[in-house]
Write a protein that holds these residues in place. Structure first.
Motif, PDB file in Angstrom:
ATOM      1  N   GLU A 152     -74.850 106.044 -71.685  1.00 14.92           N
ATOM      2  CA  GLU A 152     -74.850 104.601 -71.869  1.00 14.92           C
ATOM      3  C   GLU A 152     -76.171 104.098 -72.445  1.00 14.92           C
ATOM      4  O   GLU A 152     -76.233 103.045 -73.049  1.00 14.92           O
ATOM      5  N   ASP A 254     -81.539 100.237 -70.709  1.00 16.90           N
ATOM      6  CA  ASP A 254     -81.850 101.297 -69.749  1.00 16.90           C
ATOM      7  C   ASP A 254     -83.263 101.125 -69.204  1.00 16.90           C
ATOM      8  O   ASP A 254     -83.516 101.299 -68.013  1.00 16.90           O
ATOM      9  N   ARG A 257     -83.245  98.181 -66.775  1.00 16.43           N
ATOM     10  CA  ARG A 257     -82.645  98.551 -65.492  1.00 16.43           C
ATOM     11  C   ARG A 257     -83.580  99.438 -64.672  1.00 16.43           C
ATOM     12  O   ARG A 257     -83.584  99.405 -63.445  1.00 16.43           O
ATOM     13  N   LEU A 449     -77.667 103.408 -65.756  1.00 21.00           N
ATOM     14  CA  LEU A 449     -76.560 102.935 -66.587  1.00 21.00           C
ATOM     15  C   LEU A 449     -75.398 103.918 -66.541  1.00 21.00           C
ATOM     16  O   LEU A 449     -74.239 103.520 -66.547  1.00 21.00           O
TER      17      LEU A 449
END
Lengths: 472, 163
Positions: A152, A254, A257, A449
């Motif tokens: 992802e 990413d 996060r 992710l």
């Protein structure tokens, strides 16, 4: 050393009464050695033939080096001639690589749906194309486009990996001093500069404790100005340094996060001036390499209007990430022993929010790795790699106390201990195939992710990966 | 050259023979021969560093030579471009040259070049596939440097003395 081994071996063999057995073993050893020498031997014979016929060589040099074809005078031909001349002299170069990996894990997703339930994943594809040009003796211009499809976090969309000017300000024998400006690879550790090129890294997955793939874009390259210097001494070796200012790339999901450690932070990161530096000492025979690198990475977080974290409002604030890396390597003809250690400072400030502003901790990572070159074509390695998100809370117990209802049982997301073995086959200098096996305890470095739900992660897991790669 | 081939084989034969006998005297003698023949491989010196005729230098320090073949030193002392030519990594002369003259293993040179090329901070040397090609390229490329077996060297190139 050879003498020692030999004499020990002979005395050991002398003790054995069965002479037959010894001779059998020796025959076997001889067979293996002569087989492995045969390849070199063929090559040597070629060299002899060439060498014994200098007359032929002379004739060859007298031949025109290129067949000249009558040409129309058009700018296309001129450009083509220019390119051919420049690339023959090496002033203009194009290089590239492509790698495809297959990943199978017992639990936890790595680069796509890699779990055995999903049948593994071909989710990691890396490709790069770069060009470099030296218009003046002291000026180098180079750029690389990189495409990386990895779960992802990376879609495979090509991005500008680096593009910069390098001007050599001073050069005398082994001493160099120069400046680079543009988008540059971030120099840290032994591998970051070329981490996406399968040929240049020791394994399919770099030691994740140091080279996190989930914050890779942040770590990878930035818009930067760097000074570099090499100081060489005929006896003591070479000391190379790079220092620079950079604007890191923080705008991917990413990274956000991974860096925004509190749940439900929906704002965005903006970049601030950051600093980077690395020094590497090498002996002249490059047997010993020692390095220290550090980054002082700054960025700002802007929350959406009215955002509340843990029930309390927050304002814009700043994030600071400042890791320091120590690297060491010993190289012999067959062996390489590598170790790297990182201590990573992570701090939030200015959010006007008690819990968030108190976030200030040190992460810790290290790995040790042994590589063995069985032949130039076959290599193998073994590695132990450890990371702790917070070194004062290595088993994650204090972290769970923040929110026991939701976090209980997931202490393993705060550390990872990865034991890896691998084998690499250099089929030709341009084509390589390899395989590796990981046994991991902890989920500290897996991508959030690819693994959005904590309760679907597993503490003890295994990963198997194979990769084929080509370069030119 | 034949010496090179045989010196690869003989040490192993001596070693095997001396492992299979029990006499201490023979052990010692053969061990000495074994070590001596290894050192012979090291002393094989039938090659030279060569440059284009136009290159002003005729002497170079070992340190500068290493810096040139590591692709760090990019200009001659008069400021002109250095252009480096090498044989493939698995070529015998390349291996002997890098171990003896540069004092590094070929795999280390390869990783140095890869680091430069794929971080954009430098360029790779130009690979040639035969002795003829090396001679031709060094003869015709301004600022070039390479290495050749002595028997292949002619008057169209300069031989560099390495201090």
């Amino acid at each position: 050393m050879k003498m020692l081994t030999c004499s020990r071996l002979s005395s050991f063999l002398g003790i054995l009464p069965q002479k037959m057995l010894i001779q059998g073993i020796l025959l076997l050893v001889f067979g293996v050695i002569s087989l492995s020498i045969q390849g070199q031997n063929l090559h040597t014979k070629e060299a002899i033939v060439i060498q014994e016929n200098p007359a032929i060589n002379l004739a060859a040099t007298q031949l025109p080096s290129q067949v000249t074809v009558p040409k129309k005078s058009s700018w296309v031909n001129n450009a083509f001639d220019w390119y051919q001349k420049k690339s023959m002299q090496g002033d203009f170069q194009i290089h590239g690589f492509i790698g495809q990996s297959y990943i199978l894990s017992s639990h936890n997703n790595v680069f796509g749906h890699s779990t055995s339930g999903a049948g593994g994943s071909f989710g990691l594809t890396e490709a790069g194309l770069n060009a470099s040009f030296r218009p003046l003796p002291k000026l180098l211009i180079s750029a690389q486009v990189l495409s990386r499809r990895a779960g992802e976090g990376s879609s495979g969309m090509p991005r500008l990996d680096f593009a910069f000017l390098d001007y050599r300000l001073y050069s005398h024998e082994a001493n160099q001093f120069g400046i680079r400006a543009g988008r540059l690879k971030n120099p840290f550790g032994f591998y970051n500069d070329t981490r996406d090129v399968p040929f240049t890294r020791p394994s399919i997955l770099l030691p994740q404790s140091i080279y996190f793939d989930r914050t890779r874009n942040l770590a990878l390259s930035g818009d930067s100005v760097q000074l570099y210097a090499d100081v060489g001494h005929s006896r003591w070796g070479t000391f190379s340094t790079q220092v620079g200012l950079l604007f890191p790339i923080v705008s991917d999901r990413d990274t956000e996060r991974a860096v925004l450690v509190f749940p439900n932070m929906h704002g965005h990161l903006t970049r601030e001036v950051s600093y980077i530096g690395r020094g590497i000492y090498e002996t002249n025979d490059k047997r010993i390499r020692l390095g220290v690198s550090g980054i002082w990475l700054n960025s700002n977080y802007d929350p959406p209007v009215g955002e509340k974290i843990l029930g309390l409002p927050i304002t814009s604030g700043s994030l600071q990430f400042s890791p320091v890396y120590f690297s060491a390597q010993y190289n012999s003809e067959r062996w390489s022993l590598t170790g790297e250690y990182a201590i990573r400072h992570f701090a939030y400030s200015g959010f006007h929010h008690d819990t968030i502003d108190k976030t200030n901790f040190f992460g810790e990572s290290f790995y040790v790795q042994g590589e063995y070159r069985i032949t130039p074509k076959w290599e193998t390695f073994i590695r132990y790699d450890v990371m702790f998100t917070d070194r004062s809370d290595k088993n994650g117990k204090n972290w769970v106390l923040q929110d026991p209802d939701h976090l209980k049982g997931f202490e393993h997301s705060r550390y990872a201990k990865d034991f890896t073995v691998g084998l690499r086959w250099n089929v030709t200098p341009e084509f390589m195939v390899r395989a590796e096996y990981h046994h991991v305890n902890g989920t500290g470095w897996i991508s959030r992710l690819d693994n959005p739900l904590l309760n679907q992660t597993e503490k003890n897991w295994d990963l198997f990966a194979i990769q084929a790669s080509y370069r030119f | 050259m034949n010496r090179f081939v045989s010196s690869f084989f003989f040490p192993i034969r001596y070693l095997l023979f001396f492992l299979s006998t029990n006499s201490f005297f023979i052990h010692c003698v053969l061990l000495i021969i074994f070590l001596f023949s290894i050192s012979q491989v090291r002393a094989d010196n039938h090659y030279e560093v060569v440059t284009n005729k136009g290159v002003g230098e005729n002497k170079l320090s070992a340190n500068s030579l290493r810096s040139i073949f590591s692709m760090h030193l990019k200009t001659w002392s008069d400021g002109t471009k250095i252009r480096v030519f090498v044989f493939p990594d698995d070529d015998q002369l390349h291996q002997v040259f890098s171990k003896e003259k540069l004092n590094v293993f070929p795999y280390q040179l390869r990783s140095t070049w890869d680091r430069l090329v794929f971080s954009g901070t430098g360029q790779a040397p130009i690979k040639v596939n035969s002795v003829e090609e090396m001679l031709e390229k060094v003869t015709n490329t301004p600022g070039s440097i390479g290495y050749l077996w002595r028997a292949n060297i002619n008057e169209n190139v300069n031989v560099l003395e390495i201090k």
